[in-house]
Design an enzyme around this catalytic site. Structure first.
Site, PDB file in Angstrom:
ATOM      1  N   GLU A  38       6.417  -9.330 -23.155  1.00 32.92           N
ATOM      2  CA  GLU A  38       6.631 -10.775 -23.304  1.00 32.92           C
ATOM      3  C   GLU A  38       5.548 -11.324 -24.234  1.00 32.92           C
ATOM      4  O   GLU A  38       4.377 -11.027 -24.057  1.00 32.92           O
ATOM      5  CB  GLU A  38       6.565 -11.436 -21.917  1.00 32.92           C
ATOM      6  CG  GLU A  38       6.436 -12.934 -21.911  1.00 32.92           C
ATOM      7  CD  GLU A  38       7.606 -13.669 -22.573  1.00 32.92           C
ATOM      8  OE1 GLU A  38       8.744 -13.460 -22.169  1.00 32.92           O
ATOM      9  OE2 GLU A  38       7.339 -14.448 -23.518  1.00 32.92           O
ATOM     10  N   ALA A 119       7.269  -7.989 -29.700  1.00 33.55           N
ATOM     11  CA  ALA A 119       7.957  -6.707 -29.916  1.00 33.55           C
ATOM     12  C   ALA A 119       8.863  -6.773 -31.135  1.00 33.55           C
ATOM     13  O   ALA A 119       9.471  -7.808 -31.423  1.00 33.55           O
ATOM     14  CB  ALA A 119       8.776  -6.376 -28.676  1.00 33.55           C
ATOM     15  N   GLY A 185      21.651 -36.631 -27.489  1.00 32.64           N
ATOM     16  CA  GLY A 185      22.411 -35.544 -26.859  1.00 32.64           C
ATOM     17  C   GLY A 185      22.634 -35.849 -25.393  1.00 32.64           C
ATOM     18  O   GLY A 185      21.682 -35.851 -24.608  1.00 32.64           O
ATOM     19  N   ILE A 189      20.704 -31.192 -20.662  1.00 34.02           N
ATOM     20  CA  ILE A 189      19.275 -31.515 -20.724  1.00 34.02           C
ATOM     21  C   ILE A 189      19.078 -33.024 -20.866  1.00 34.02           C
ATOM     22  O   ILE A 189      18.263 -33.627 -20.160  1.00 34.02           O
ATOM     23  CB  ILE A 189      18.598 -30.763 -21.889  1.00 34.02           C
ATOM     24  CG1 ILE A 189      18.638 -29.253 -21.617  1.00 34.02           C
ATOM     25  CG2 ILE A 189      17.160 -31.249 -22.102  1.00 34.02           C
ATOM     26  CD1 ILE A 189      17.993 -28.383 -22.686  1.00 34.02           C
ATOM     27  N   VAL A 274      20.275 -31.271 -28.271  1.00 36.22           N
ATOM     28  CA  VAL A 274      21.638 -31.142 -28.814  1.00 36.22           C
ATOM     29  C   VAL A 274      22.126 -29.700 -28.747  1.00 36.22           C
ATOM     30  O   VAL A 274      22.979 -29.291 -29.530  1.00 36.22           O
ATOM     31  CB  VAL A 274      21.700 -31.656 -30.272  1.00 36.22           C
ATOM     32  CG1 VAL A 274      21.410 -33.147 -30.336  1.00 36.22           C
ATOM     33  CG2 VAL A 274      20.733 -30.885 -31.168  1.00 36.22           C
ATOM     34  N   HIS A 447      28.195 -29.324  11.816  1.00 36.96           N
ATOM     35  CA  HIS A 447      28.248 -30.786  11.681  1.00 36.96           C
ATOM     36  C   HIS A 447      26.915 -31.378  12.096  1.00 36.96           C
ATOM     37  O   HIS A 447      26.334 -30.917  13.066  1.00 36.96           O
ATOM     38  CB  HIS A 447      29.367 -31.335  12.582  1.00 36.96           C
ATOM     39  CG  HIS A 447      29.470 -32.820  12.547  1.00 36.96           C
ATOM     40  ND1 HIS A 447      29.970 -33.487  11.452  1.00 36.96           N
ATOM     41  CD2 HIS A 447      29.118 -33.765  13.465  1.00 36.96           C
ATOM     42  CE1 HIS A 447      29.944 -34.792  11.690  1.00 36.96           C
ATOM     43  NE2 HIS A 447      29.426 -34.989  12.905  1.00 36.96           N
TER      44      HIS A 447
HETATM   45  P1  NAI Z   1      24.492 -29.314 -24.408  1.00 41.84           P
HETATM   46  O1  NAI Z   1      25.332 -28.476 -25.255  1.00 41.84           O
HETATM   47  O2  NAI Z   1      24.701 -29.352 -22.946  1.00 41.84           O
HETATM   48  O3  NAI Z   1      24.591 -30.842 -24.919  1.00 41.84           O
HETATM   49  C1  NAI Z   1      24.268 -31.229 -26.224  1.00 41.84           C
HETATM   50  C2  NAI Z   1      24.942 -32.545 -26.518  1.00 41.84           C
HETATM   51  O4  NAI Z   1      24.422 -33.061 -27.743  1.00 41.84           O
HETATM   52  C3  NAI Z   1      26.453 -32.433 -26.716  1.00 41.84           C
HETATM   53  O5  NAI Z   1      27.086 -33.346 -25.870  1.00 41.84           O
HETATM   54  C4  NAI Z   1      26.641 -32.775 -28.205  1.00 41.84           C
HETATM   55  O6  NAI Z   1      27.856 -33.424 -28.464  1.00 41.84           O
HETATM   56  C5  NAI Z   1      25.466 -33.688 -28.490  1.00 41.84           C
HETATM   57  N1  NAI Z   1      25.056 -33.763 -29.900  1.00 41.84           N
HETATM   58  C6  NAI Z   1      24.986 -32.759 -30.801  1.00 41.84           C
HETATM   59  N2  NAI Z   1      24.513 -33.221 -31.981  1.00 41.84           N
HETATM   60  C7  NAI Z   1      24.268 -34.553 -31.840  1.00 41.84           C
HETATM   61  C8  NAI Z   1      23.753 -35.589 -32.693  1.00 41.84           C
HETATM   62  N3  NAI Z   1      23.368 -35.338 -33.935  1.00 41.84           N
HETATM   63  N4  NAI Z   1      23.635 -36.845 -32.193  1.00 41.84           N
HETATM   64  C9  NAI Z   1      24.012 -37.101 -30.906  1.00 41.84           C
HETATM   65  N5  NAI Z   1      24.493 -36.169 -30.069  1.00 41.84           N
HETATM   66  C10 NAI Z   1      24.611 -34.900 -30.508  1.00 41.84           C
HETATM   67  O7  NAI Z   1      22.995 -28.899 -24.778  1.00 41.84           O
HETATM   68  P2  NAI Z   1      21.599 -29.199 -24.071  1.00 41.84           P
HETATM   69  O8  NAI Z   1      21.690 -30.385 -23.180  1.00 41.84           O
HETATM   70  O9  NAI Z   1      20.594 -29.207 -25.160  1.00 41.84           O
HETATM   71  O10 NAI Z   1      21.369 -27.926 -23.168  1.00 41.84           O
HETATM   72  C11 NAI Z   1      21.356 -26.618 -23.749  1.00 41.84           C
HETATM   73  C12 NAI Z   1      21.802 -25.576 -22.759  1.00 41.84           C
HETATM   74  O11 NAI Z   1      20.816 -25.395 -21.780  1.00 41.84           O
HETATM   75  C13 NAI Z   1      23.070 -25.973 -22.022  1.00 41.84           C
HETATM   76  O12 NAI Z   1      24.201 -25.506 -22.689  1.00 41.84           O
HETATM   77  C14 NAI Z   1      22.902 -25.325 -20.696  1.00 41.84           C
HETATM   78  O13 NAI Z   1      23.572 -24.089 -20.699  1.00 41.84           O
HETATM   79  C15 NAI Z   1      21.416 -25.083 -20.537  1.00 41.84           C
HETATM   80  N6  NAI Z   1      20.893 -25.938 -19.488  1.00 41.84           N
HETATM   81  C16 NAI Z   1      21.318 -25.780 -18.208  1.00 41.84           C
HETATM   82  C17 NAI Z   1      20.848 -26.586 -17.205  1.00 41.84           C
HETATM   83  C18 NAI Z   1      21.345 -26.383 -15.819  1.00 41.84           C
HETATM   84  O14 NAI Z   1      21.943 -25.354 -15.541  1.00 41.84           O
HETATM   85  N7  NAI Z   1      21.149 -27.331 -14.920  1.00 41.84           N
HETATM   86  C19 NAI Z   1      19.901 -27.668 -17.469  1.00 41.84           C
HETATM   87  C20 NAI Z   1      19.533 -27.763 -18.840  1.00 41.84           C
HETATM   88  C21 NAI Z   1      20.014 -26.915 -19.780  1.00 41.84           C
END
Ligand code: NAI
Length: 471
Positions: A38, A119, A185, A189, A274, A447
């Site tokens: 890592e 790595a 976005g 997140i 995003v 319950h």
């Molecule tokens: P995301 O793919 O969930 O959301 C990104 C959003 O940004 C989309 O709705 C998109 O339409 C929008 N977007 C893109 N370009 C833009 C722009 N120029 N202006 C305005 N909006 C724009 O991606 P996010 O939130 O960054 O998360 C990344 C990944 O991390 C997720 O796909 C998820 O798999 C993982 N994650 C999982 C979590 C959980 O399991 N609770 C929590 C946080 C992240």
């Protein structure tokens, strides 16, 4: 260059996130000689700057909001409740340290070696690891697992500067609650961190390019989350794109394009969330013939890449980018390396959004099932009819159970409501085991608990719900 060391191992794992460290532990259990390398800290994004610290802060913000804004309703009068962000960050740091320290201990306890360094593959079974002092160790490995994860995507005009324009790592490390906070976005997140700071007192604006936040989820669920965000004072701008920003009078002036017009908003901090991009560059993968498609390393159901002996798991190996998917893939790759029969053959990968209310899904939606030619029935049960949710003073939410109308097989369970992140475990188990609606409906649920909503929604799909009228 300093003196070289040469090592041999049966498996070398690059990356110590929830993919890599789990692979190391499992290989150790299976008595395979393994080394995890890592370049940063054990635990990867998830433990250090992602899932875990975000949940620590989200939880702290939940307490604050509950006491400050809803305490009086339930007879809790706490005057002058305040946020000490520095102390909150310090507590978050302790949470992270406990877990990351545990990773090293677990690897060691299972006989897996751990090394810090960067790595790079120099052949199909040789990796060079360079440590901070520039010392290079050459490791010959029968098998290599790529578990290098992903990183945030940057958009033009919004270079992360760690001050005004931050990624999720920066946003989880603020020393003070920003007065005005723009979130670009409205995905996982953006909504989680936006909600967190709205609760701590920021004026939050979510800027989402698509017509909806949390695209891809059940519209009814999205509506509920959006309504609660608005109640928290969050402004949601959909169909809006962040174009550029300038530093003006100690603030960021952010220009957005909304319906063909430019709008400028001011903020102390801007989170850009995003999406994430896989970390497949700079590892020497192409040089040894590993195929890369749109940045991802394609794998088969055994997690093998196109090059024999090289595996890939987690975010770098494709969507969904979820820690628990990475860990499952890690176990399978380790078992295959140990000569077991295993494959990634799962019926569902549950997903949780730690919004308010929380959203959790397992399996498919009614629309998806219909597209696949299944006739479906949907059973729904609202939290407002659930004793435990009422006692929790948290009744925004419902459970939807989607079943095959003929076989009664459970195809999908979708939950919105606080506690959804825990409730979904039963849903995933049911789908994984091929449960019928009757299995959920006939199981005695303790319950008063939130999972009773799963039982009731399953009963509702059969027309037999007890605590709501059946339609
Ligand atoms: P995301 O793919 O969930 O959301 C990104 C959003 O940004 C989309 O709705 C998109 O339409 C929008 N977007 C893109 N370009 C833009 C722009 N120029 N202006 C305005 N909006 C724009 O991606 P996010 O939130 O960054 O998360 C990344 C990944 O991390 C997720 O796909 C998820 O798999 C993982 N994650 C999982 C979590 C959980 O399991 N609770 C929590 C946080 C992240």
């Amino acid at each position: 260059m300093a003196a070289q060391e040469m090592l041999r191992t049966e498996a070398l794992i690059i990356g110590a996130g929830p993919g890599g460290y789990v692979a190391g532990i499992r290989l150790g259990q299976l008595k395979k000689k393994a080394i995890v390398v890592e370049k940063d800290k054990p635990g990867g994004i998830c433990l250090n700057v992602g899932c875990i610290p975000s949940k620590a802060l989200i939880n702290a913000a939940k307490y604050y909001d509950k006491i400050k804004n809803h305490g009086a309703e339930i007879g809790l009068l706490a005057d002058n409740v305040r946020v000490d962000m520095v102390q909150m960050q310090s507590w978050k740091g302790d949470v992270v340290s406990k877990l990351t320290g545990g990773v090293k201990t677990l690897l060691k306890a299972n006989g897996c070696d751990y090394r810090t360094g960067t790595a790079k593959l120099v052949s199909r079974n040789t990796v060079e690891v360079t440590d901070a002092a520039g010392v290079v160790t050459t490791i010959q490995a029968d098998n290599i697992i790529i578990a290098t994860g992903s990183r945030p995507i940057e958009i033009p005009g919004f270079k992360f500067d760690g001050n005004r324009i931050v990624d999720s790592t920066g946003a989880l490390d603020f020393r003070a609650v920003p007065e005005r906070f723009i979130v670009v976005g409205g995905g996982y997140i953006g909504i989680e961190i936006g909600t967190l700071y709205a609760k701590l007192g920021s004026k939050v604006t979510v800027v989402e390019a698509l017509p909806t936040i949390l695209a891809g989820n059940d519209p009814e669920i999205i509506q509920l989350v959006a309504r609660k965000l608005k109640k928290l004072g969050v402004e949601i701008m959909t169909g809006a794109k962040a174009k550029s920003w300038t530093e003006t009078g100690g603030k960021a002036a952010v220009t957005l394009e909304v319906a063909g017009r430019d709008v400028t908003l001011e903020a102390d901090k801007v989170l850009v969330a995003v999406g994430r991009r896989p970390n497949s560059e700079g590892l020497g993968l192409e040089q040894v013939g590993v195929k890369i498609e749109k940045g991802f390393v394609p794998v088969d159901k055994h997690l093998r890449t196109n090059v024999p002996g090289i595996f890939a798991i987690g975010d770098v190996a494709g969507q969904p980018m979820l820690a628990h998917k990475a860990s499952k893939e890690a176990e399978i790759a380790a078992e295959i390396i140990a000569g077991h029969r295993a494959e990634f053959d799962v019926r569902c990968i549950p997903a949780v959004i730690f919004s308010d209310p929380e959203v959790a899904t397992a399996g498919i939606s009614a629309e998806e099932a219909t597209t696949r030619g299944r006739k479906v029935k949907v059973g729904k049960f609202p939290f407002v009819a659930l004793g435990r949710a009422i006692a929790n003073a948290d009744t925004d939410g419902f459970v939807k159970v989607i079943i095959d109308a003929e076989t009664k097989e459970v195809l999908g369970i979708h939950v919105v409501g606080n506690g959804a992140s825990d409730i979904i475990a039963e849903a995933a188990l049911a789908i994984e085991m091929g449960a019928l609606a009757d299995d959920l409906a006939l199981t005695i649920h303790a319950h008063p608990t939130l999972p009773e909503a799963i039982m009731e929604a399953a009963k509702a799909s059969l027309g037999e719900a007890i605590h709501i009228q059946n339609r």
